[in-house]
Scaffold this active site. Structure first.
Site, PDB file in Angstrom:
ATOM      1  N   TYR A 299       0.776  -1.194  -0.016  1.00  0.00           N
ATOM      2  CA  TYR A 299      -0.162   0.039   0.079  1.00  0.00           C
ATOM      3  C   TYR A 299       0.849   1.224  -0.080  1.00  0.00           C
ATOM      4  O   TYR A 299       2.073   1.006   0.188  1.00  0.00           O
ATOM      5  CB  TYR A 299      -0.898   0.047   1.185  1.00  0.00           C
ATOM      6  CG  TYR A 299      -0.080   0.340   2.386  1.00  0.00           C
ATOM      7  CD1 TYR A 299      -0.472   1.596   2.914  1.00  0.00           C
ATOM      8  CD2 TYR A 299       0.622  -0.397   3.257  1.00  0.00           C
ATOM      9  CE1 TYR A 299       0.179   1.935   4.237  1.00  0.00           C
ATOM     10  CE2 TYR A 299       1.255  -0.199   4.561  1.00  0.00           C
ATOM     11  CZ  TYR A 299       0.726   1.044   4.999  1.00  0.00           C
ATOM     12  OH  TYR A 299       1.417   1.562   6.047  1.00  0.00           O
TER      13      TYR A 299
ATOM     14  N   LYS B  44       6.676  -1.779   1.851  1.00  0.00           N
ATOM     15  CA  LYS B  44       5.312  -1.479   2.448  1.00  0.00           C
ATOM     16  C   LYS B  44       4.308  -2.490   2.303  1.00  0.00           C
ATOM     17  O   LYS B  44       3.409  -2.033   1.238  1.00  0.00           O
ATOM     18  CB  LYS B  44       5.226  -0.140   1.834  1.00  0.00           C
ATOM     19  CG  LYS B  44       4.074   0.758   2.770  1.00  0.00           C
ATOM     20  CD  LYS B  44       4.042   2.110   2.222  1.00  0.00           C
ATOM     21  CE  LYS B  44       3.193   3.141   3.199  1.00  0.00           C
ATOM     22  NZ  LYS B  44       3.783   3.359   4.550  1.00  0.00           N
TER      23      LYS B  44
ATOM     24  N   GLU C 218      12.442   2.349  13.842  1.00  0.00           N
ATOM     25  CA  GLU C 218      11.618   3.380  13.287  1.00  0.00           C
ATOM     26  C   GLU C 218      10.316   3.302  14.160  1.00  0.00           C
ATOM     27  O   GLU C 218      10.132   2.500  15.049  1.00  0.00           O
ATOM     28  CB  GLU C 218      11.250   3.167  11.994  1.00  0.00           C
ATOM     29  CG  GLU C 218      10.414   1.787  11.723  1.00  0.00           C
ATOM     30  CD  GLU C 218      10.338   1.441  10.242  1.00  0.00           C
ATOM     31  OE1 GLU C 218      10.503   2.250   9.369  1.00  0.00           O
ATOM     32  OE2 GLU C 218      10.115   0.137   9.922  1.00  0.00           O
TER      33      GLU C 218
ATOM     34  N   LEU D 231      11.481   1.052   6.854  1.00  0.00           N
ATOM     35  CA  LEU D 231      10.787   1.736   5.611  1.00  0.00           C
ATOM     36  C   LEU D 231      11.536   2.813   5.019  1.00  0.00           C
ATOM     37  O   LEU D 231      12.164   3.715   5.629  1.00  0.00           O
ATOM     38  CB  LEU D 231       9.413   1.985   5.812  1.00  0.00           C
ATOM     39  CG  LEU D 231       8.338   2.503   4.641  1.00  0.00           C
ATOM     40  CD1 LEU D 231       8.084   1.231   3.638  1.00  0.00           C
ATOM     41  CD2 LEU D 231       7.097   3.167   5.095  1.00  0.00           C
TER      42      LEU D 231
END
Length: 287
Positions: free
Chosen positions: A33, A151, A183, A207
């Protein structure tokens, strides 16, 4: 008022959009996504999101949907149809619905990917008052799979992390692996020490944030020092500032980590300046 959404070539009222129970995203979390921000009715960092989507599809060997080349047009039409001035567009591509459940990938020649897009209206997205007071984060163990650079829609643990933060009276969580911050649950993490911006270097463990790339480019253009390396929670708590970036939060100051104030316990000048520069530059380049 019902939104208009996009599903496999059709613009439909959200109440009429249906996806098969055999869709691989539903059964296997087999999909990817992207989320693109809309400011002033225009798309922010669209080209970067499109490139990352293409990379995610390639890494998982998911066939591009037939409308891949029309994604910009689809985004723009959804903005118009839903009268979005400030908000978000969510896009999801799955491996499709082969007709029955199986661990093996379906034949891409006979199973078309599923392509879904919908809007979220978020008035005040760019002038979020939270950015003026900052947020609190907690630290949690990072137990996700190893390919966080893709992702995917596998978001159960990040969702659990956000709930852990809420239960602790905080706003979000930063994940820690082997003693270092990877993260946030849905964002990239940064600290500032002696004027230097420090953030984890790219790899398969985080990411590759589109906003991250744009903000670091803004920082370097503004002659700010940037160091890409891992940092620990202890180092973060001793920093002068901390902040996070994402497509929906832009640049968001972090004023508390695990109950300890960062710096003065208020948003610092580096994060504030970066937010200002990023929003200004992004609006200039918006589509």
């Amino acid at each position: 008022m019902s939104r208009t959404v996009y599903l496999n070539g059709e613009y439909l009222p959200e109440t009429e959009a249906k996806v098969s129970i055999f869709d691989r995203a539903f059964l296997m979390a087999d999909g990817v996504y992207e989320v693109t921000s809309v400011l002033g009715g225009k798309l922010i960092d669209f080209a970067g999101h499109a490139r990352r989507l293409e990379r995610s599809l390639a890494e998982l060997d998911i066939k591009k949907p037939a409308a891949f080349g029309d994604l910009l047009e689809i985004h723009r039409k959804l903005v118009d149809l839903n009268d979005i001035s400030e908000g978000l567009i969510y896009l999801q591509v799955t491996r499709g619905a082969p007709g029955d459940r199986d661990f093996a990938f379906p034949d891409p020649e006979t199973t078309e990917p599923t392509l879904v897009l919908f809007t979220q209206n978020k008035p005040g997205l760019s002038d979020n008052p939270v950015a003026k007071k900052g947020i609190k984060v907690i630290s949690i163990d990072d137990i996700r799979w190893g390919r966080r650079d893709i992702k995917t829609v596998q978001l159960l643990y990040p969702s659990m992390g956000k709930m852990m933060a809420r239960k602790a009276g905080a706003d979000d969580a930063w994940m820690v692996e082997d003693g270092f911050v990877t993260e946030g649950t849905s964002n990239n993490a940064y600290i500032v020490k002696d004027g230097k911006i420090i953030t984890r270097n790219l790899g398969t463990d985080i990411l590759h944030g589109i906003t991250r790339a744009a903000v670091l480019a803004c920082a370097r253009e503004a002659q700010m020092a940037v160091e890409e390396r891992p940092f620990s929670i202890d180092e973060a708590r001793e920093a002068d500032e901390a902040f996070l970036t994402s497509a929906s939060a832009f640049v968001m100051p972090v004023v508390e980590i695990d109950g300890a104030s960062v710096g003065t316990g208020t948003p610092g000048p580096v994060a504030a300046r970066l937010r200002e520069i990023y929003l200004a530059e992004s609006l200039k380049a918006a589509l």
